[in-house]
Design a protein around this motif. Structure first.
Motif, short mmCIF file in Angstrom:
data_model
loop_
_atom_site.label_atom_id
_atom_site.label_comp_id
_atom_site.label_asym_id
_atom_site.label_seq_id
_atom_site.Cartn_x
_atom_site.Cartn_y
_atom_site.Cartn_z
N TRP A 295 0.82 -1.21 0.00
CA TRP A 295 0.00 0.00 0.00
C TRP A 295 0.86 1.26 0.00
CZ3 TRP A 295 -4.58 -1.26 -1.46
CH2 TRP A 295 -5.19 -2.44 -1.03
N ASP A 296 2.01 1.21 0.66
CA ASP A 296 2.85 2.40 0.77
C ASP A 296 3.72 2.64 -0.46
OD1 ASP A 296 1.79 2.78 3.23
OD2 ASP A 296 3.65 2.57 4.36
N ASN A 297 3.96 1.61 -1.25
CA ASN A 297 4.92 1.72 -2.35
C ASN A 297 4.32 2.19 -3.66
OD1 ASN A 297 7.58 1.27 -1.58
ND2 ASN A 297 7.24 -0.91 -1.36
N TYR A 298 2.99 2.22 -3.75
CA TYR A 298 2.35 2.59 -5.01
C TYR A 298 1.15 3.51 -4.73
CZ TYR A 298 5.15 -1.33 -6.61
OH TYR A 298 6.20 -2.17 -6.86
N ASP A 299 0.81 4.32 -5.71
CA ASP A 299 -0.37 5.18 -5.58
C ASP A 299 -1.65 4.40 -5.86
OD1 ASP A 299 1.17 7.58 -5.16
OD2 ASP A 299 1.64 7.54 -7.30
N VAL A 300 -1.54 3.41 -6.73
CA VAL A 300 -2.71 2.66 -7.21
C VAL A 300 -2.38 1.17 -7.22
CG1 VAL A 300 -4.32 2.33 -9.14
CG2 VAL A 300 -3.35 4.60 -8.70
N MET A 301 -3.35 0.34 -6.84
CA MET A 301 -3.21 -1.10 -6.98
C MET A 301 -4.32 -1.60 -7.91
SD MET A 301 -0.61 -2.00 -5.04
CE MET A 301 -0.82 -3.77 -4.82
N ILE A 302 -3.94 -2.45 -8.86
CA ILE A 302 -4.89 -3.02 -9.82
C ILE A 302 -4.85 -4.54 -9.68
CG2 ILE A 302 -5.45 -3.29 -12.26
CD1 ILE A 302 -4.05 -0.57 -12.71
#
Length: 300
Positions: free
Chosen positions: A288-295
């Motif tokens: 969650w902390d490493n990316y702005d968006v998760m798909i």
């Protein structure tokens, strides 16, 4: 034996029988409190100190997920100038990218994890009608065709480290006491040099390159982090990680636990996910902390 003695013995035996038959009965026994038996164990702990469970996690994820098409539409309406899409280099991901993302996403400049001569060759092969072109062992032709079908004027570029840049990096590694050159640094420089302000750029790279922290590059700063705040305003840049339901990482396992593994969806704001919902698990928080968006996409 006198009758009085017999009566006394009889009463003593009867008393012992009652005590052994009912162990809780006796001078030292403490009767259970009816009120304590009626109270749920959870009610003995302040709710602020409770652990989250699967239902809490499921509710939190459901509250912050959107349909993938909805997220893509929001990107198309926005002024986003740079999107880093982090993938795994295999056929399932490339097929998903071509069919579900690039068929809908407006792209002005597509930047690939290849050097310029490679991309020039890819474009010639696509134009010649070659059905499949390998990049890291998976087909990239379908991705290029999907982008071109959406925008015939799209510019497709190779922005990976060039042969000359690799030579410079290797030379420094051999001869310099301090090593400052890196592949991701050169990628960031190549992107910046070809950046067109006001256009939407999408860089398709392995997921680690799109992260905000080094999660697998081996002591190297990801190129997305190099570019953050340098390329354009941070609010006009996003990093997105794509996850397959068939992966065995903790994020995919969490989606299964929450009953979302068969859904195609996006989490457009990873910072909105409350860490309390997953009990502050650091290995999960790193996603969650490493990316702005998760798909997330299901795979057959």
């Amino acid at each position: 034996m006198p009758k009085t003695v017999q009566s006394t013995l009889f009463l003593l035996v009867l008393t012992l029988v009652v005590i052994f038959a009912r162990p809780g009965f006796g001078l030292n026994s403490v009767p259970a409190s009816p009120s304590s038996e009626a109270v749920s164990p959870a009610e003995n702990l302040d709710p602020r100190f409770w652990l989250a469970d699967t239902l809490d996690l499921q509710a939190e994820l459901n509250a912050h997920q959107v349909a993938l098409s909805e997220w893509i539409e929001s990107i198309n309406r926005s002024n986003l100038e740079f999107l880093c899409l982090g993938e795994i280099h295999n056929q399932a991901f490339r097929q998903f990218l071509a069919q579900d993302i690039f068929s809908q996403l407006d792209v002005d400049v597509l930047m690939l994890e290849a050097d310029p001569p490679q991309v020039e060759q890819f474009l010639s092969q696509v134009e010649a009608g070659i059905p499949s072109i390998s990049l890291f062992g998976a087909d990239i032709a379908a991705v290029i065709r999907a982008v071109q079908a959406r925008n015939p004027d799209v510019q497709v570029l190779g922005v990976d480290e060039t042969a000359q840049q690799t030579a410079w990096k290797n030379l420094e590694e051999v001869h310099a006491e301090r090593q400052r050159l890196s592949r991701d640094g050169f990628i960031a420089q190549n992107i910046r040099q070809q950046f067109r302000p006001g256009s939407r750029h999408v860089a398709l790279f392995g997921g680690s390159h799109c992260s905000l922290y080094d999660v697998g590059l081996g002591n190297s700063r990801p190129f997305f982090l190099h570019l953050a705040g340098v390329l354009t305003a941070r609010e006009q840049m996003k990093s997105a990680l794509i996850i397959s339901a068939k992966q065995t990482n903790l994020f995919a396992l969490t989606m299964r636990k929450a009953g979302l593994d068969n859904q195609l969806l996006a989490f457009p704001d990873t910072k909105a996910i409350a860490p309390t919902a997953y009990n502050f698990r650091w290995d999960l928080k790193s996603f969650w902390d490493n990316y702005d968006v998760m798909i997330h996409f299901p795979t057959p």
